[in-house]
Design an enzyme around this catalytic site. Structure first.
Site, PDB file in Angstrom:
ATOM      1  N   SER A 130       0.865  -1.264   0.010  1.00 26.86           N
ATOM      2  CA  SER A 130       0.096   0.038  -0.037  1.00 26.86           C
ATOM      3  C   SER A 130       0.847   1.290   0.093  1.00 26.86           C
ATOM      4  O   SER A 130       1.989   1.405   0.518  1.00 26.86           O
ATOM      5  CB  SER A 130      -0.678  -0.064   1.355  1.00 26.86           C
ATOM      6  N   TYR A 155      -2.580   0.003   9.978  1.00 25.95           N
ATOM      7  CA  TYR A 155      -2.586  -0.608   8.748  1.00 25.95           C
ATOM      8  C   TYR A 155      -1.356  -0.533   7.955  1.00 25.95           C
ATOM      9  O   TYR A 155      -0.850  -1.400   7.291  1.00 25.95           O
ATOM     10  CB  TYR A 155      -3.799  -0.077   7.809  1.00 25.95           C
TER      11      TYR A 155
END
Length: 333
Positions: A130, A155
């Protein structure tokens, strides 16, 4: 004709990667735990679409990648070559309240896929990272070579940890891998927790939209078709392992790429385009920056362009109306 394992096959990106592989003649084994982070009905509709279009060349199994017994047991009897690992607990904001979900899905799940690929002797494991790993990096555009050791959310930290685990397995077991740092993916079949969906639904229903940091944010919005093209290109070109050595150790068969649109757009411009596609103005509720969020993202895609010929083709002027058209048809809005 190859058989590919796609994890997160009921997800936004996973469904459309499976569709692209099936459309070119491959077989796909899809797995997903079908959790209720957002409505399971959307995930079921994605799976139904794949099954309807491709029949018995698509096989789905409700397996949680974090459940090692299920992964080892159910998949042991199945034949497949490479793995596209897209299953994860998504969302920066959700990680603030549900941290254990990320440790389970993103850390244990990634390790289980590494072990599966290792023991199967898979020729290639492509996995999702990501743009969140760049944290508060203020040098734009973000380059793969940039330091990424200051994540702003759990995350992001789990995605960076996945990259580190993959590097270890590439070193120890010479497992070919490609990690892809996705930048703000949007398009048909998208996720209801992302801005594109949230803004569109609110505007069409006459509700205010939440605009964080007073709108002073930029994102590298990347259309789903461009993301899928990059994933498939990466899958088809596993990194070579010539056993070469450089200072500090061997060169591992593990690559990392940014995969984005290579344009950083103002949040306000995105809202303008959604308003135009919806045919009505938004009521904008200006709010401060949220914890764990970043102000700007911008992908340097020179490495994936050089190595794989990746070139995004869909600007938000085209992609946003496509999403709104799909959304209205899907929801009957």
């Amino acid at each position: 004709m190859a058989t590919i394992l796609v994890t997160g096959a009921a997800g936004f990106i996973g469904m459309q990667v499976a569709e692209a592989l099936l459309a070119r003649g491959d077989r796909v084994i899809g797995i997903d735990n079908l959790n209720d982070y957002y409505p399971v009905s959307l995930k079921s509709d994605r799976l139904a679409t794949l099954a309807e279009r491709h029949g018995d060349r698509f096989a789905f199994h409700p397996i949680d990648v974090a459940d090692d017994a299920a992964v080892d047991g159910v998949l042991a009897t199945m034949d497949f070559e490479s793995i596209v690992h897209l299953a994860a607990q998504a969302g920066v904001r959700y990680s603030l309240d549900n941290p254990r979900a990320y440790v389970r899905a993103n850390l244990a799940g990634h390790l289980n896929m590494l072990e599966l690929a290792r023991h199967r002797g898979s020729p290639h494991l492509v996995y999702a990272s990501s743009s969140s790993v760049y944290g508060g990096n203020d040098r734009l555009p973000f380059r793969v070579e940039d330091r990424v050791d200051h994540p702003l959310s759990l995350y992001a930290a789990t995605k960076k940890a996945d990259e580190l685990m993959s590097e270890t397995y590439a070193h120890l077991y010479r497992l070919p891998q490609t990690g892809l740092r996705f930048f703000t993916v949007y398009g048909p079949w998208g996720r209801p927790d992302m801005a594109m969906w949230l803004f569109t639904s609110a505007i069409l229903e006459g509700r205010p939209i939440k605009v964080f940091n007073g709108g002073a944010m930029r994102r590298d919005f990347t259309y789903i078709d461009d993301i899928v093209a990059g994933i498939v290109a990466a899958l088809d070109h596993p990194p070579a392992d010539d056993g070469s050595v450089k200072a500090g150790g061997s060169v591992t068969p593990h690559r990392l790429y940014n995969i984005g649109n290579n344009r950083s757009e103002q949040l306000g411009r995105l809202i303008d385009l959604i308003e135009a596609a919806c045919g009505r103005p938004a009521e904008r509720q200006m709010l401060p920056m949220q914890d764990g969020d970043v102000k700007d993202t911008f992908a340097d895609i020179s490495a994936i362009e050089r190595d794989l010929g990746y070139r995004p083709t869909t600007a938000i002027d085209v992609g946003v109306p496509r999403f709104v058209e799909w959304y209205r048809g899907y929801t009957g809005s």
